[in-house]
Design an enzyme around this catalytic site. Structure first.
Site, mmCIF file in Angstrom:
data_model
loop_
_atom_site.group_PDB
_atom_site.id
_atom_site.type_symbol
_atom_site.label_atom_id
_atom_site.label_comp_id
_atom_site.label_asym_id
_atom_site.label_seq_id
_atom_site.Cartn_x
_atom_site.Cartn_y
_atom_site.Cartn_z
ATOM 1 N N ASP A 1 0.822 -1.215 0.000
ATOM 2 C CA ASP A 1 0.000 0.000 0.000
ATOM 3 C C ASP A 1 0.852 1.259 0.000
ATOM 4 O O ASP A 1 0.389 2.314 0.400
ATOM 5 C CB ASP A 1 -0.941 -0.008 1.216
ATOM 6 C CG ASP A 1 -0.177 -0.182 2.522
ATOM 7 O OD1 ASP A 1 1.071 -0.275 2.482
ATOM 8 O OD2 ASP A 1 -0.830 -0.226 3.581
ATOM 9 N N CYS B 1 9.207 2.529 -15.355
ATOM 10 C CA CYS B 1 9.046 3.062 -16.721
ATOM 11 C C CYS B 1 7.681 3.751 -16.830
ATOM 12 O O CYS B 1 7.557 4.797 -17.469
ATOM 13 C CB CYS B 1 9.103 1.941 -17.750
ATOM 14 S SG CYS B 1 10.722 1.204 -18.018
ATOM 15 N N CYS C 1 -5.160 4.847 1.406
ATOM 16 C CA CYS C 1 -6.544 4.433 1.649
ATOM 17 C C CYS C 1 -7.060 5.038 2.960
ATOM 18 O O CYS C 1 -8.248 5.336 3.087
ATOM 19 C CB CYS C 1 -6.634 2.910 1.695
ATOM 20 S SG CYS C 1 -6.429 2.147 0.079
#
Ligand code: ZN
Length: 281
Positions: free
Chosen positions: A163, A207, A219
């Site tokens: 996360d 990338c 969150c």
């Protein structure tokens, strides 16, 4: 095809092969027999095996596979449940958190009696109940740049369900350095994305996202809808199963962005960057 008819088919093929071999002047030794699935495995995985593109060899490839899931939370729960159910032979789960009340609306591996229990412990117990045929290994550790290379060593695929951007970049760099395939995922609010990376062959996470977005929110700050995380985690599991079985082609050199509020999806094509600090050179 039922397991018994599959076994019947195999016997018929073996009998035909034996008959054909009788005509040879110098009978060749039979090729080494591939290890076959047990009756219990044929039954457990029967609804996959009945798919024409999901062969017994594909199931054996899954049984031989080692997958590390980083994070046993909202994304890691569906990923680990589906991969354990599908028969990935060795499944590692890395997480250093304990189960909190605010996790339970979206982290399907953990239940109210698990509050305070390390997530890896809670996760491994459920996964072993789900599929005792596989090996599930807990790693109670926060994955970072210092320990990622050791944790991913020997894995066939790493699935990043963490996360934080710091962890994602650390995992991406380690997988690129070791040449280990990686499936990234992220979700916040009603939105998520999935990206599959074959280091040295396709664009990597850095990338696609050279630096952490300035407006990135967690969150805890922005909120997250449980089933939205379930969809994104399921897509990560799907990518892993496509890749490991060869039954379907994974999404490469692109990431899939999904808006679960409107059901709009966007495939964003990404090219490898020649100056990427993680995958170039
Ligand atoms: Zn790169």
């Amino acid at each position: 095809m039922t397991p018994s008819s599959r076994r019947g088919l195999f016997r018929d093929l073996a009998a035909a092969a034996a008959k054909a071999a009788i005509g040879d002047e110098k009978p060749k030794p039979p090729p080494p027999r591939a290890p076959l699935l047990s009756d219990a495995e044929l039954e457990r995985y029967s609804r996959q095996l009945v798919l024409p593109e999901w062969t017994e060899m594909a199931q054996l490839a899954l049984r031989d596979a080692s997958v590390l899931v980083i994070g046993a939370g909202a994304l890691g729960s569906p990923v680990a449940l589906y991969l354990a159910g599908a028969g990935v032979g060795r499944l590692g789960i890395a997480d250093d958190d304990a189960v909190e009340l605010s996790n339970l609306h979206r982290q399907l591996l953990h239940f109210t009696p698990d509050l305070g229990v390390p997530k890896v412990e809670s996760a491994v117990a459920k996964l072993r109940f789900l599929n005792p045929e596989i090996v599930v290994e807990p790693y109670q550790v926060r994955v970072d740049a210092s320990n990622a290379p050791g944790l991913i060593e020997g894995q066939d695929v790493v699935i990043d369900c963490s996360d934080s951007f710091e962890t994602r970049y650390a995992v991406n760099a380690a997988c690129c350095a070791a040449g280990i395939d990686l499936i990234e995922g992220g979700v916040v609010g009603w939105n998520g994305l999935v990206m599959t990376i074959l280091p040295g062959r396709t664009a990597c996470y850095r990338c696609a996202f050279p630096s952490k977005p300035e407006d990135a929110r967690s969150c805890a700050e922005a909120g997250v809808v449980g089933p939205a995380a379930g969809v994104i985690g399921s897509l990560q599991a799907l990518e892993a199963l496509k890749f490991l079985t060869g039954a379907q082609a994974p999404l490469l050199d692109a990431f899939l962005s999904v808006d679960l509020a409107t059901y709009e999806t966007l495939t964003v094509h990404v090219r490898r960057r020649p100056d990427c600090p993680d995958c170039a050179g």
